[in-house]
Structure formats: C-alpha cells, structure tokens
Enzyme design. Structure first.
Site, short mmCIF file in Angstrom:
data_model
loop_
_atom_site.label_atom_id
_atom_site.label_comp_id
_atom_site.label_asym_id
_atom_site.label_seq_id
_atom_site.Cartn_x
_atom_site.Cartn_y
_atom_site.Cartn_z
N SER A 23 -3.66 -72.54 -33.36
CA SER A 23 -3.42 -73.67 -34.26
C SER A 23 -4.07 -74.95 -33.72
CB SER A 23 -1.92 -73.91 -34.40
OG SER A 23 -1.70 -75.13 -35.07
N THR A 68 4.09 -72.69 -40.67
CA THR A 68 2.94 -71.92 -41.09
C THR A 68 3.31 -70.45 -41.27
OG1 THR A 68 0.57 -71.57 -40.73
CG2 THR A 68 1.95 -71.60 -38.75
N LYS A 72 6.48 -69.99 -44.57
CA LYS A 72 6.46 -71.10 -45.53
C LYS A 72 7.41 -70.92 -46.72
CE LYS A 72 1.72 -72.67 -44.76
NZ LYS A 72 0.49 -73.15 -45.41
N ASN A 93 5.49 -76.54 -46.14
CA ASN A 93 4.72 -76.51 -44.90
C ASN A 93 5.12 -77.64 -43.95
OD1 ASN A 93 3.47 -78.71 -46.20
ND2 ASN A 93 1.57 -78.33 -45.09
N ASP A 108 0.20 -79.25 -48.38
CA ASP A 108 -1.03 -78.49 -48.62
C ASP A 108 -1.63 -78.87 -49.97
OD1 ASP A 108 -1.02 -77.00 -46.27
OD2 ASP A 108 0.25 -75.43 -47.13
N GLY A 131 -8.88 -66.47 -55.67
CA GLY A 131 -7.75 -66.11 -54.83
C GLY A 131 -6.44 -66.42 -55.53
N ALA A 132 -5.40 -65.68 -55.14
CA ALA A 132 -4.10 -65.89 -55.78
C ALA A 132 -2.98 -65.81 -54.75
CB ALA A 132 -3.90 -64.85 -56.88
N GLY A 133 -3.28 -66.16 -53.50
CA GLY A 133 -2.27 -66.15 -52.43
C GLY A 133 -1.55 -67.49 -52.35
N ALA A 135 -2.13 -70.25 -50.63
CA ALA A 135 -2.94 -71.48 -50.71
C ALA A 135 -3.36 -71.73 -52.15
CB ALA A 135 -4.16 -71.35 -49.81
N TYR A 217 -11.81 -73.54 -42.98
CA TYR A 217 -12.35 -74.62 -42.14
C TYR A 217 -12.86 -74.14 -40.79
CZ TYR A 217 -7.74 -74.74 -39.91
OH TYR A 217 -6.59 -74.41 -39.24
P1 ATR Z 1 -3.11 -67.52 -48.16
O1 ATR Z 1 -1.62 -67.70 -48.06
O2 ATR Z 1 -3.86 -68.19 -47.03
O3 ATR Z 1 -3.66 -67.88 -49.50
P2 ATR Z 1 -2.97 -64.70 -48.73
O4 ATR Z 1 -1.69 -64.90 -49.44
O5 ATR Z 1 -3.09 -63.53 -47.82
O6 ATR Z 1 -3.38 -65.96 -47.89
O7 ATR Z 1 -4.15 -64.63 -49.84
C1 ATR Z 1 -5.40 -64.26 -49.52
C2 ATR Z 1 -6.27 -64.27 -50.77
O8 ATR Z 1 -7.59 -63.88 -50.38
C3 ATR Z 1 -5.82 -63.27 -51.82
O9 ATR Z 1 -6.10 -63.78 -53.10
C4 ATR Z 1 -6.71 -62.04 -51.52
O10 ATR Z 1 -6.96 -61.20 -52.63
P3 ATR Z 1 -5.92 -60.01 -52.99
O11 ATR Z 1 -4.78 -60.65 -53.71
O12 ATR Z 1 -6.69 -59.10 -53.84
O13 ATR Z 1 -5.51 -59.40 -51.66
C5 ATR Z 1 -8.01 -62.75 -51.13
N1 ATR Z 1 -8.87 -61.90 -50.31
C6 ATR Z 1 -8.72 -61.60 -49.00
N2 ATR Z 1 -9.72 -60.80 -48.57
C7 ATR Z 1 -10.55 -60.60 -49.64
C8 ATR Z 1 -11.76 -59.88 -49.86
N3 ATR Z 1 -12.34 -59.18 -48.87
N4 ATR Z 1 -12.33 -59.92 -51.09
C9 ATR Z 1 -11.76 -60.62 -52.10
N5 ATR Z 1 -10.60 -61.33 -51.96
C10 ATR Z 1 -10.01 -61.33 -50.76
#
Ligand code: ATR
Length: 272
Positions: A23, A68, A72, A93, A108, A131-133, A135, A217
């Site tokens: 970190s 973190t 979270k 966070n 965030d 992405g849908a995680g 963040a 980053y």
């Molecule tokens: P964070 O909390 O940092 O957003 P996370 O919840 O693990 O981390 O989310 C990671 C995101 O990156 C997800 O949207 C993931 O897609 P999936 O939902 O399909 O897993 C995306 N991701 C990670 N590796 C990937 C890859 N190789 N190709 C495409 N998307 C990826």
C-alpha cells in the site's frame, strides 16, 4: 521518517486490509502530515478479522482508518453511521473517529469524479465504464449523481446487468465497445496493472476523440493511457484518483486542506 516526532499525544491513522504490504497510503499520508506539521502518524495493518480490528479502532482511539480489499463492504456492519452515498455504493473506504463514534465514508467515488471534473463537464456525456466490480460501482454512482449517460460493459455480462439495473443505465459485454462512440471511456478492470503491463482492455485504433481515464495507477502510464495519448485523446491516470481519494481522507481526519501537489509528488517518485 523521524521517530522523534512521535509523542504521547500523537494521533494514529491506519490502513486495514489484506494484503497491505504494498500500500502507498502510509507514504502519502505521512508525507502530508509532515508537510503540515501535524502530530499524526499513519501505519498499515494486515487485518483478517475485521470485527476485532474495528473494536481495536475504538479501544485504541485511532483517529482515522482507510479500509481496503477485502473489507470495504463488511466494515459497514460495525460502524455507528455511514454517509448516504456510501450506503448507496455499498462500500466504505474511509472511517472517521468523531469523539468515539465511527463514521463511514466513500472517497473513491468523489476522488474519481473530482479527477474527471477537472477535465470535463459530466452532464449528459456518453460514458462507457469497463468493469463491474467494486471500483466500477463507486464510479458509476458518482457518474449518475452528475447526470452522465452511463453504459457498463463487463466480461461477465450478468454482473454488468446487475449493476446497471440498480443504476438504471445501459450495459453489455466488452465487445460492444467497438461499436460505441463515447465521450468518456473509463477502465475499472485490472487489465494493464503491474506486472501484466502489456495488457490493455481496448484496441488502440478505437481510442479516438474521447477522454480516457484508467483507474490503474501502477504503472503510472498504462498501455491504455499511452496509446490514448498517442492518438491525441485527453487522458487521466489512475494516480489522480488515488491522490484525490487520499486527499479527501486526509481532510476528513485532520480538518485541514490536503497538500495535494506534495501527495501526488511522493507517489510519482515511488512509482517512476
Ligand atoms: P475492484 O473492486 O478493484 O473493481 P473486482 O471487484 O475484482 O475489483 O473487479 C474487477 C473487474 O475487472 C471485474 O469487472 C472483472 O470482470 P469480471 O466481472 O468478468 O470478473 C474485470 N476483469 C479482471 N480481469 C479481467 C480480464 N482479464 N478481462 C476482462 N475483465 C477483467
């Protein structure tokens, strides 16, 4: 750091998570405390048992905590109050200890939105979020708050659909990217993150006439950002979001304006 400055009245702030060994939060916050000559110190704690750790925050009277991965979401169960927007996002966070009451915030989303608004007005802008995680979730709520026109694209379409239904926005698979023409493209996936710095979520030829924001980053300039720059796009590096979210934390804990330039400088020096 000069340990002689630590006294019996030093206030303690910390990051809790697992892993925390890499970190940059201790570096950035301690530099800021020193710059403003505040009697605070910031440490990193690797935490597996979250409930006990939060009891520790209370028992030892820590002033502020950065939370973190993976804590979270769960941390909200142990706090006295959580700000509305953090409740909506479903993640905290930042914890502020206000005279024994633990208050939860999410910096965030505001860190990301601050970085975007320095470059562009968000209202009605066609914005694609990759992405849908966690963040993505925080940034998507911020974008909706600012009335941007949001589409969430994710490798696992079901996750994009779930998030989009909460936010009442469009969604789809990553392949839809190539047929879209966004004003703003935001990468919240981990693609391109150290050590796999050759990865990128988007083909270079697609990066034209748009603002590109990569939340990764490390490295400072991801392949996505480099290629967007080469194509003449305006870019925002993940560093900006990281620095802004930390600056907002610092302001909550100290009540002072954060020395943002210095905070950016120490992170850049570390990552270059
Ligand atoms: P964070 O909390 O940092 O957003 P996370 O919840 O693990 O981390 O989310 C990671 C995101 O990156 C997800 O949207 C993931 O897609 P999936 O939902 O399909 O897993 C995306 N991701 C990670 N590796 C990937 C890859 N190789 N190709 C495409 N998307 C990826």
């Amino acid at each position: 750091m000069n340990n002689n400055t630590i006294t019996a009245t030093t206030k303690l702030c910390a990051i809790i998570g697992s892993p925390v060994e890499h970190s940059l939060s201790p570096l950035i916050h301690n530099a800021a405390f020193k710059q403003l000559e505040l009697n605070y110190v910031f440490l990193a704690f690797k935490v597996e048992h979250l409930e006990e750790a939060v009891m520790g925050i209370r028992a030892l009277n820590l002033k502020g905590v950065s939370v973190t991965i993976p804590h979270k979401v769960e941390v909200m169960d142990y706090l006295d109050d959580v700000e509305e927007v953090a409740k909506k996002i479903g993640a905290v966070n930042t914890v502020l200890n206000q005279e024994g009451r633990l208050l939860g915030y999410n910096t965030d989303w505001s860190g990301a939105i601050r970085a975007l608004e320095e470059k562009i007005e968000l209202k009605n802008k066609k914005t694609i979020l990759l992405g849908a995680g966690g963040a993505a979730r925080a940034i998507a709520f911020g974008l909706k708050e600012k009335s941007a026109d949001v589409t969430i694209l994710n490798r696992t379409v079901k996750k994009a659909e779930m998030l989009a239904s909460e936010l009442n926005c469009q969604y789809g698979g990553l392949e839809l990217l190539e047929s879209s023409k966004p004003d703003i493209l935001i990468n919240t996936t981990s693609l391109g993150m150290y050590p796999k710095v050759g990865d990128t979520p988007v083909k270079k030829e697609f990066l034209k006439d748009m603002l590109v924001f990569d939340i990764v980053y490390n490295p400072l300039k991801t392949r996505l950002i480099r290629e967007a720059e080469q194509n003449g796009c305006t870019t925002i590096m993940g560093l900006e979001m990281f620095v802004n979210q930390a600056a907002l934390q610092f302001e909550l804990w100290t009540g002072r304006k954060a020395p943002v330039e210095l905070m950016r400088k120490v992170v850049v020096e570390k990552l270059l």
